[in-house]
Enzyme design. Structure first.
Site, PDB file in Angstrom:
ATOM      1  N   TYR A  63       0.843  -1.194   0.000  1.00 24.72           N
ATOM      2  CA  TYR A  63       0.000   0.000   0.000  1.00 24.72           C
ATOM      3  C   TYR A  63       0.880   1.247   0.000  1.00 24.72           C
ATOM      4  CZ  TYR A  63      -3.767  -3.222   1.408  1.00 24.72           C
ATOM      5  OH  TYR A  63      -4.668  -4.254   1.486  1.00 24.72           O
ATOM      6  N   SER A 213     -13.455  -4.513   1.871  1.00 23.30           N
ATOM      7  CA  SER A 213     -14.433  -3.855   0.989  1.00 23.30           C
ATOM      8  C   SER A 213     -15.862  -4.271   1.313  1.00 23.30           C
ATOM      9  CB  SER A 213     -14.117  -4.155  -0.484  1.00 23.30           C
ATOM     10  OG  SER A 213     -12.881  -3.620  -0.866  1.00 23.30           O
ATOM     11  N   PRO A 214     -16.265  -4.250   2.592  1.00 23.22           N
ATOM     12  CA  PRO A 214     -17.629  -4.671   2.944  1.00 23.22           C
ATOM     13  C   PRO A 214     -18.699  -3.698   2.449  1.00 23.22           C
ATOM     14  CG  PRO A 214     -16.560  -3.686   4.846  1.00 23.22           C
ATOM     15  CD  PRO A 214     -15.507  -3.794   3.779  1.00 23.22           C
ATOM     16  N   GLY A 216     -18.558  -2.516  -0.677  1.00 27.48           N
ATOM     17  CA  GLY A 216     -18.456  -2.518  -2.141  1.00 27.48           C
ATOM     18  C   GLY A 216     -17.596  -1.392  -2.664  1.00 27.48           C
ATOM     19  N   ARG A 217     -16.452  -1.158  -1.984  1.00 24.69           N
ATOM     20  CA  ARG A 217     -15.524  -0.064  -2.348  1.00 24.69           C
ATOM     21  C   ARG A 217     -16.220   1.301  -2.353  1.00 24.69           C
ATOM     22  NH1 ARG A 217     -10.911  -2.658  -3.890  1.00 24.69           N
ATOM     23  NH2 ARG A 217     -11.172  -4.817  -4.566  1.00 24.69           N
ATOM     24  N   PHE A 219     -19.467   1.859  -3.032  1.00 23.14           N
ATOM     25  CA  PHE A 219     -20.696   1.928  -3.836  1.00 23.14           C
ATOM     26  C   PHE A 219     -21.937   1.725  -2.978  1.00 23.14           C
ATOM     27  CE2 PHE A 219     -24.083   0.033  -6.345  1.00 23.14           C
ATOM     28  CZ  PHE A 219     -24.199   0.949  -7.382  1.00 23.14           C
ATOM     29  N   SER A 222     -22.651   5.087  -1.184  1.00 24.48           N
ATOM     30  CA  SER A 222     -22.965   6.325  -1.919  1.00 24.48           C
ATOM     31  C   SER A 222     -23.703   6.119  -3.226  1.00 24.48           C
ATOM     32  CB  SER A 222     -21.669   7.088  -2.212  1.00 24.48           C
ATOM     33  OG  SER A 222     -20.961   7.361  -1.029  1.00 24.48           O
ATOM     34  N   GLY A 223     -23.679   4.899  -3.766  1.00 23.72           N
ATOM     35  CA  GLY A 223     -24.327   4.667  -5.047  1.00 23.72           C
ATOM     36  C   GLY A 223     -23.535   5.241  -6.209  1.00 23.72           C
TER      37      GLY A 223
END
Length: 350
Positions: A63, A213-214, A216-217, A219, A222-223
């Site tokens: 990272y 990523s629980p 969904g990164r 998404f 925030s959609g």
């Protein structure tokens, strides 16, 4: 929702490691998700997390090419190290995420040892609580990699061993050499392929599950508007699920989650994270964020209770056939999860 709330503790795996029931993924503070968070802000976030009870911190030597570990090292000053469960990883080298993901993998004993020594130095610690092989090196038998990790445990440089994105067979082979404490996998409402084989294998062997990523990164928090607000060099802009033709379809998943969250008086992020928390008492999600406000919201997810009917409804929103786009680029998806290492009998040390 997080104010005054105590983050519970949990046993991760069956080897004795105890962590906060929610961790903090630190990757995005330094790499891949746009410009790095200013150091002062990042250190303040880490310290706030620990003081709020989120003590399980996750990083990796790749990272920011070590800068994320250096950041944690700076945050650990003034006694913070004694309050945290520190997890880092080795094994990915020369990672490029511009366009198609390209990387090299190393699981040979020389690299295992040198990577551990380098991480200890950057982190400014004498021992790593949980040390993961970040990805499976298909050129080195897993038994050989585990043999060196076992030596590091015996020397007191690491306490527990983990794997990340390994196949079920690799998990079994590794566990036969030395007990695996934790398996890190992508697991969220819209990434559930691990449920068929990986999760049952871990539970059979008493291995804890760490869900990265629980959300969904981002998404599920925030959609589609998430993509509009990403920096130009944010890695997520290249992922299949975030391409416009898939985004137009996937937004329906978010809208359904959002509608249920409104009914339950919580945020979509809290609802999606609560779903992961409800997967079992052996599961620890490690959402990442660069904002204290979001971290507090994530802690609030621990107090969101879901009925079996609500869980079933959420899962129906994001059935695998309703999610459009792969997790990663097609050309490397197999390398991330299903690859196997050669048999031990094939190994000849250079």
């Amino acid at each position: 929702m997080a104010e005054g709330y105590t983050v519970p503790r949990m046993k991760l795996g069956s080897q004795g490691l105890e962590v906060s029931a929610q961790g903090l993924g630190c990757m995005g503070l330094s790499a891949y998700y746009g410009a790095p968070t200013p150091e002062t802000n990042a250190v303040a976030l880490i310290r706030h997390a620990v003081n709020a009870g989120v003590t399980f911190l996750d990083t990796s030597d790749i990272y920011g090419n070590g800068t994320n570990e250096l950041l944690l090292g700076k945050a650990f000053k003034d006694g913070l190290r004694e309050k945290v469960e520190l997890a880092t990883k080795f094994g990915i080298t020369n990672l490029s995420v511009h366009g198609d993901v390209k990387f090299s993998l190393r699981g040979d004993p020389e690299h295992v040892r040198s990577a551990c020594e380098a991480s200890l130095k950057r982190l400014g610690v004498t021992c790593i609580d949980l040390y993961y092989q970040h990805r499976t090196d298909i050129n080195v038998p897993i038994e050989v990699t585990m043999g060196e990790l076992k030596k590091l445990v015996e020397e007191g440089k690491i306490k527990y061993i983990g794997l990340s994105e390994a196949s079920a067979l690799t998990i079994r082979r590794a566990h036969a050499v030395h007990p695996i404490t934790a398996m890190q996998i992508e697991w969220s409402l819209w990434s559930r392929d691990v449920e068929e084989e990986i999760i049952p294998t871990c539970r059979e062997l008493g291995i804890g599950i760490v869900a990265y990523s629980p959300l969904g990164r981002g998404f599920l928090a925030s959609g589609p508007k998430l993509v509009d607000n990403l920096d130009q060099d944010d890695y997520r802009k290249t992922l299949p699920r975030f391409q416009q033709e898939n985004l137009d379809h996937n937004k329906i998943i978010y809208e359904n989650v959002q509608a249920m969250a409104t009914k339950k008086s919580c945020t979509p992020a809290q609802l999606a994270l609560a779903w992961v928390h409800h997967r079992g008492d052996d599961v620890c999600p490690i959402p990442g964020t660069s904002k204290i406000e979001n971290l507090n919201q994530n802690i609030g997810a621990l107090s969101v209770k879901l009925t079996p009917e609500e869980i079933a409804e959420l899962e129906a929103f994001a059935r695998p056939d309703l999610v459009k786009g792969d997790r990663y680029h097609d050309n490397n998806t197999a390398t991330y999860r299903h690859a196997e290492t050669p048999p031990l009998s094939s190994w000849k040390e250079a």
